[in-house]
Design an enzyme around this catalytic site. Structure first.
Site, PDB file in Angstrom:
ATOM      1  CD  GLU A   1      37.524  49.673 147.535  1.00  0.00           C
ATOM      2  OE1 GLU A   1      37.810  49.210 146.415  1.00  0.00           O
ATOM      3  OE2 GLU A   1      36.373  49.705 147.973  1.00  0.00           O
TER       4      GLU A   1
ATOM      5  CG  ASN B   1      32.209  50.221 147.610  1.00  0.00           C
ATOM      6  OD1 ASN B   1      33.294  50.767 147.792  1.00  0.00           O
ATOM      7  ND2 ASN B   1      32.046  49.201 146.774  1.00  0.00           N
ATOM      8  CD  GLU B   2      34.597  51.097 143.919  1.00  0.00           C
ATOM      9  OE1 GLU B   2      34.001  50.380 143.100  1.00  0.00           O
ATOM     10  OE2 GLU B   2      35.827  51.049 144.121  1.00  0.00           O
TER      11      GLU B   2
ATOM     12  CD1 TRP C   1      30.693  44.807 151.578  1.00  0.00           C
ATOM     13  CD2 TRP C   1      31.654  46.792 151.904  1.00  0.00           C
ATOM     14  NE1 TRP C   1      31.414  45.127 150.445  1.00  0.00           N
ATOM     15  CE2 TRP C   1      32.022  46.341 150.628  1.00  0.00           C
ATOM     16  CE3 TRP C   1      32.155  48.034 152.318  1.00  0.00           C
ATOM     17  CZ2 TRP C   1      32.846  47.074 149.763  1.00  0.00           C
ATOM     18  CZ3 TRP C   1      32.987  48.763 151.470  1.00  0.00           C
ATOM     19  CH2 TRP C   1      33.318  48.280 150.207  1.00  0.00           C
TER      20      TRP C   1
ATOM     21  CD1 TRP D   1      40.391  44.323 147.204  1.00  0.00           C
ATOM     22  CD2 TRP D   1      38.996  45.641 148.355  1.00  0.00           C
ATOM     23  NE1 TRP D   1      39.185  43.679 147.273  1.00  0.00           N
ATOM     24  CE2 TRP D   1      38.309  44.462 147.971  1.00  0.00           C
ATOM     25  CE3 TRP D   1      38.327  46.600 149.104  1.00  0.00           C
ATOM     26  CZ2 TRP D   1      36.971  44.242 148.318  1.00  0.00           C
ATOM     27  CZ3 TRP D   1      37.014  46.378 149.429  1.00  0.00           C
ATOM     28  CH2 TRP D   1      36.344  45.201 149.024  1.00  0.00           C
TER      29      TRP D   1
ATOM     30  CE1 TYR E   1      41.307  47.809 143.662  1.00  0.00           C
ATOM     31  CE2 TYR E   1      39.699  49.587 143.803  1.00  0.00           C
ATOM     32  CZ  TYR E   1      40.320  48.488 144.355  1.00  0.00           C
ATOM     33  OH  TYR E   1      39.962  48.059 145.614  1.00  0.00           O
TER      34      TYR E   1
END
Ligand SMILES: *[C@@H]1O[C@H](CO)[C@@H](O)[C@H](O)[C@H]1NC(C)=O
Ligand SMILES: *[C@@H]1O[C@H](CO)[C@@H](O)[C@H](O)[C@H]1NC(C)=O
Ligand SMILES: *[C@@H]1O[C@H](CO)[C@@H](O)[C@H](O)[C@H]1NC(C)=O
Length: 447
Positions: free
Chosen positions: A376, A256-257, A143, A405, A342
């Site tokens: 990720e 991010n996302e 980050w 991740w 995920y």
């Protein structure tokens, strides 16, 4: 403190016999390894970590002894030092591959969002990157943001007083990030740096929206409001400009996302694929206009827009998503595509959903002729089996690489964030080491 010195001085003992030779990039040693240990001609067995040694081309300082030993069938011992790749030059793309100095460059490694945020000293940063590099990793995603309204002790990169943001250039701001970059490079690693968050962790988009437009304004105004866009551009410019000539940065990521929906604020109800893709076009072109050295990507989950598909993450048109992976790959100022995996959070089984998700992204990759990275991923159960199947899919579909991740290290004040962490010596750590070697062998990566 285990550190760079140990890596540089690590020594592999190679027992040479006249048996089967190990192919280049194959495993040739490690705790509990019982296979052949003689490397193919032109390569030598190099210690990577206690669990894995690997045949590296051109690494041998003992080629004479290994050749004569195998021809006579006698046993001899040679030592080689582990080279830490020097981080110079900028990674580029060519078709669906990454390149460095016109040679293949494999993107493989881990996320470690925490490495620049927890006020770690340089020694801890070095331990963290050492642990990741020892798997054969080349890249770490981390980050490059922490938006605060009240500084709370950890490193932060921008603070807000009302509607006025101030980039933190000090020791717990960008000077800290300078140390992150230096520690990564010292361990032969490059960074993918993400510049804001869809989620409210470490500030993110909702801080911009709340501070500039008023508390509780819609999350997706981040993508459309000119005042917010100008403020984000100012942050991006300050951050990116500091590292314009820095080879330790592999790529910048816009967020991010990013999704239409935020975690702490509602959607306007008018967000859509075109709202986010228009923002991606503008922001990626902006970074390219100030930085021609580094690659640019979104940092998104890679939702596929397949109307009628019953699976949520294939419904990119959904007003809570607003992402079309294949269409975004068409944006000329994006260098590569990103996607996440995920199944637990998405309410899907690990497989066949997971391997299908990888294959479907590979199809879009081939159509766009740009590299893509599964940057990720995580699962709770049966990690070694599931990750093994996903790695096979990555390796066989020519997806450029992946970043798990996430990395974990034991540091001076205890464990780094244990959320999904892969610590050295764990089964997944060993699997990741084998996978990195397989990807490098597939690509012919000379590092
Ligand atoms: C990011 O997207 C997810 C999706 O909502 C949403 O639940 C999460 O709340 C989002 N986070 C944000 C957006 O901050
Ligand atoms: C951005 O938000 C501000 C504050 O609410 C508003 O005055 C302005 O009109 C908005 N701009 C755009 C382009 O929506
Ligand atoms: C990408 O652009 C090409 C050329 O304009 C177009 O034919 C194709 O449909 C686009 N792909 C997507 C997924 O939008």
């Amino acid at each position: 403190m285990v550190g760079l010195l140990e890596l540089l001085l690590a020594v592999a003992t190679v027992t040479v016999s006249a048996q089967t030779t190990v192919p280049v990039y194959g495993q040739c040693g490690g705790e509990s390894y019982t296979g052949p240990t003689t490397c193919a001609a032109g390569s030598a067995c190099v210690y990577q970590n206690d669990f894995y040694s690997q045949c590296i081309p051109g690494a041998s300082t003992a080629s004479t002894s290994s050749i004569s030993a195998s021809s006579t069938g006698t046993s001899t011992t040679s030592t080689v030092s582990t080279p830490t790749p020097t981080v110079t030059g900028f990674v580029k793309t060519s078709g669906i591959h990454f390149t460095l100095d016109n040679k293949p460059f494999t993107v493989v490694g881990a996320n470690a969002y925490w490495v620049g945020l927890m006020n770690y000293g340089v020694a801890d940063m070095n331990t963290a990157f050492h642990d990741i590099a020892a798997t054969g990793a080349s890249v770490v995603r981390t980050w490059g943001f922490n938006e605060v309204t009240t500084p709370d002790g950890v490193a932060y990169y921008q603070s807000w007083s009302g509607s006025t943001p101030t980039v933190n250039l000090g020791a717990n701001g960008l000077e800290n990030f300078d140390n992150v970059v230096a520690a990564a490079k010292a361990n032969g690693l490059r960074l993918i740096v993400t510049l804001t968050n869809n989620w409210s962790d470490y500030g993110g988009m909702d801080v911009y929206v709340n501070q500039l437009l008023g508390q509780g304004q819609p999350h997706d105004f981040f993508f459309t409001n000119a005042t917010v866009i100008a403020a984000y551009k100012n942050y991006v410019k300050t951050f990116v400009t500091r590292y314009l000539n820095e080879p330790g940065i592999l790529a910048w990521e816009l967020a991010n996302e990013p999704r239409c929906l935020g975690s702490t604020s509602a959607s306007s109800g008018t967000c859509s694929i075109s709202i986010i893709s228009t923002w991606v076009e503008e922001m990626s072109a902006y970074i390219k206009s100030i930085d021609s050295n580094h690659l640019v990507a979104i940092g998104d989950e890679g939702f596929i827009n397949d109307p009628g598909n019953p699976i949520f993450v294939y419904q990119g048109y959904s007003p809570s998503l607003g992402i079309d992976f294949a269409a975004n790959l068409n944006i000329s100022t994006l260098d590569f595509g990103t996607f996440h995996l995920y199944p637990d959070s998405w309410g899907e089984p690990a497989n066949p959903f997971g391997t299908q998700w990888i294959e479907d992204h590979a199809t879009a990759m081939l159509a766009s002729n740009k590299p893509i990275v599964m940057e990720e991923f995580g699962i709770t159960d049966d990690q070694v089996d599931v990750y093994g199947s996903w790695y096979s899919a990555i390796e066989s579909t020519d997806v450029a690489g992946d970043l798990i991740w996430q990395a974990g290290s034991v540091l001076s004040n205890g464990e780094s964030d244990p959320n999904g962490a892969v610590f050295p010596g764990s089964d997944v750590y060993v699997l990741d080491t084998q996978h990195a070697a397989a990807l490098r062998a597939r690509d012919g990566d000379p590092q």
